[in-house]
Structure formats: structure tokens, C-alpha cells
Design an enzyme around this catalytic site. Sequence first.
Site, short mmCIF file in Angstrom:
data_model
loop_
_atom_site.label_atom_id
_atom_site.label_comp_id
_atom_site.label_asym_id
_atom_site.label_seq_id
_atom_site.Cartn_x
_atom_site.Cartn_y
_atom_site.Cartn_z
N ARG A 76 3.87 35.78 50.87
CA ARG A 76 2.60 35.03 51.32
C ARG A 76 2.15 33.74 50.35
NH1 ARG A 76 -2.32 39.19 50.57
NH2 ARG A 76 -2.59 39.16 48.36
N ASP B 150 8.97 40.50 46.61
CA ASP B 150 7.43 40.96 46.70
C ASP B 150 7.16 42.44 46.78
OD1 ASP B 150 4.57 40.59 47.14
OD2 ASP B 150 5.02 38.35 47.67
N ASP C 196 9.00 44.43 42.20
CA ASP C 196 7.96 44.75 41.07
C ASP C 196 8.58 43.75 39.96
OD1 ASP C 196 6.23 45.16 38.78
OD2 ASP C 196 6.26 47.26 39.14
N VAL C 197 7.95 42.70 39.38
CA VAL C 197 8.51 41.83 38.48
C VAL C 197 8.41 42.46 37.07
CG1 VAL C 197 8.15 39.76 39.90
CG2 VAL C 197 6.32 40.59 38.23
N ASN D 97 7.01 33.07 40.97
CA ASN D 97 5.78 32.55 41.56
C ASN D 97 5.08 33.70 41.61
OD1 ASN D 97 3.76 31.24 43.42
ND2 ASN D 97 4.63 33.13 44.69
N TYR E 60 -5.56 35.41 32.59
CA TYR E 60 -4.71 34.58 33.50
C TYR E 60 -4.73 33.09 32.36
CZ TYR E 60 -3.75 31.64 37.75
OH TYR E 60 -3.20 30.98 38.62
N LYS F 3 -0.75 31.94 31.68
CA LYS F 3 -0.40 30.61 32.20
C LYS F 3 0.19 29.58 31.14
CE LYS F 3 -0.20 31.91 36.56
NZ LYS F 3 0.81 31.90 37.52
N THR G 218 -5.12 29.84 49.23
CA THR G 218 -4.12 31.18 49.25
C THR G 218 -4.90 32.37 49.13
OG1 THR G 218 -3.99 31.60 46.77
CG2 THR G 218 -2.40 29.91 48.00
#
Length: 250
Positions: free
Chosen positions: A16, A37, A60-61, A87, A152, A156, A187
Site C-alpha cells: 500500500r 510486505d 518481515d524485513v 521502502n 524515525y 532515516k 499515505t
Amino acid sequence: MGEFTGRSALVTGGARGIGASVVAALAKEQIPVVIGDLLEGEGTALAAALGSGAIFRRLDVTDEAGWRAVLDDAEAEFGPLAVLINNAGIVDFGDVESESPAMFRHVVDVNLYGAWLGMHLAAPRLRAAGGGVIVNISSTAGLIGYAGIGAYVASKWGLRGLTKAAALELGRANVRVCSIHPGPVHTPMTAALDESVAANQPLARFGQPEEVAAMVRFLVTEATYSTGSEFVLDGGATAGQVLGLPDDSR
């Protein structure tokens, strides 16, 4: 599109939002794509809508075994890996004092470790196939600081630096690595943000997932001399401070 004939792409967090738009953009370019995902319902529906050039795989990354399985499936289904789009990401609203250690680690694990793990496992495959492209979806939070989302921001910024290190290491193998830094984009993850967040930007609106996907498509298919670079899509938010000059609508 000869570079990608008989080869595959993997988009994490692809079910999504920005990820889904990226999946659709790659599919439109006739690049077979795996949607990785945790959102099985949305991911399966997206793959079905796109037809035979897309499949969904649960990922699951932060799970090394999961990465290996999905990469194996991508190559078995569509051929050697050509493109990896990191992503997948999460955000937690908590300041340095109040955020729990467990949540800080979770955000960094998904956003930074997860991307590193994907690059770590994908790089040998890209090298063996003669090259490829990795695009890491960072954020303007990887360029400037924001209060209240420290984990976060840290993740990043880390992803931005990791992109540059990988670009230096993989360039001679014909693997390009770039990062994209969106500002506020409509989003599910930004649904709680008020539109006023973008009010002082030169382009005073949120971005759309399709605008980020267009940049991904450009980096994958056209920006063949770009590596180690960051590409900013933020309505001008990080260009500098707006001083409140009169609006010239001429």
C-alpha cells in the site's frame, strides 16, 4: 528495457501507499515485481490486479530467513534480481525522554536494519547478475531534524549514510544505489497528520505516492549515471526558511 529482460524486482512495504505506487510503476515498465510486505490481504489483492507480472510474498524485513526465501522466490519466478526498492518503514511519535527503548529499537530495526539486511543479501545476487539498482526510500527526516520522532529521524539519517557507503562499495559491480527523501505524502502512515504541516512549503500541499513512484521509475530506468545521490521530493520544504513575504499571484 533490455537491462531488465528476464530479471526481477522486489519492493518492500509494497502492499500500500508509496510501495504500492512503486510496484505499479515498475509493472508498467514491464519489470516483473515481487511485493514484499506483512499486509497479506492488500498485497495479494494488488498482485492479482496487476496480473502475471507481479506476485505477493509475506516479508518481515527484520527476518534474515524471510529475506532469503523471498529473494529465492523472486528469482525462481521472474529471473535474477535486478532491482531492490527498500521502502518498508514505520514511525513512532515519541520524544527522546518519553519513547521506550523497545520502540526506539523497533523503528530502527525496521527502517534501517531491515534495509541493510536486504542490501546485504541482495548485493551478491546483483553482482552475480552483472549489475542492478537499489533505491532506498528515506525521508526529509534523513536531511533535517524533527522533534517528536527521534527514532524515525535517526533511522532515516542512517539510511541516507548507508546508501552512500553501499554506492561506493558496489559501483564497480555496476550496482547503483540512491536514496529518495519525500516530505509529507498522502499515505496511511501520514493519515494522522494535519494538512497544515505543508502550509509553509513553497508548494503548499502533501505529495502523492505516484509522485514518489515516478522518481523511483526515473532512477531505475533513466538515471544511469547516478549513484550515491539523494533525490528530494518535499515541495521545497528543505530549501530554506519562508520569511512571510507577500504572495505574488501574478
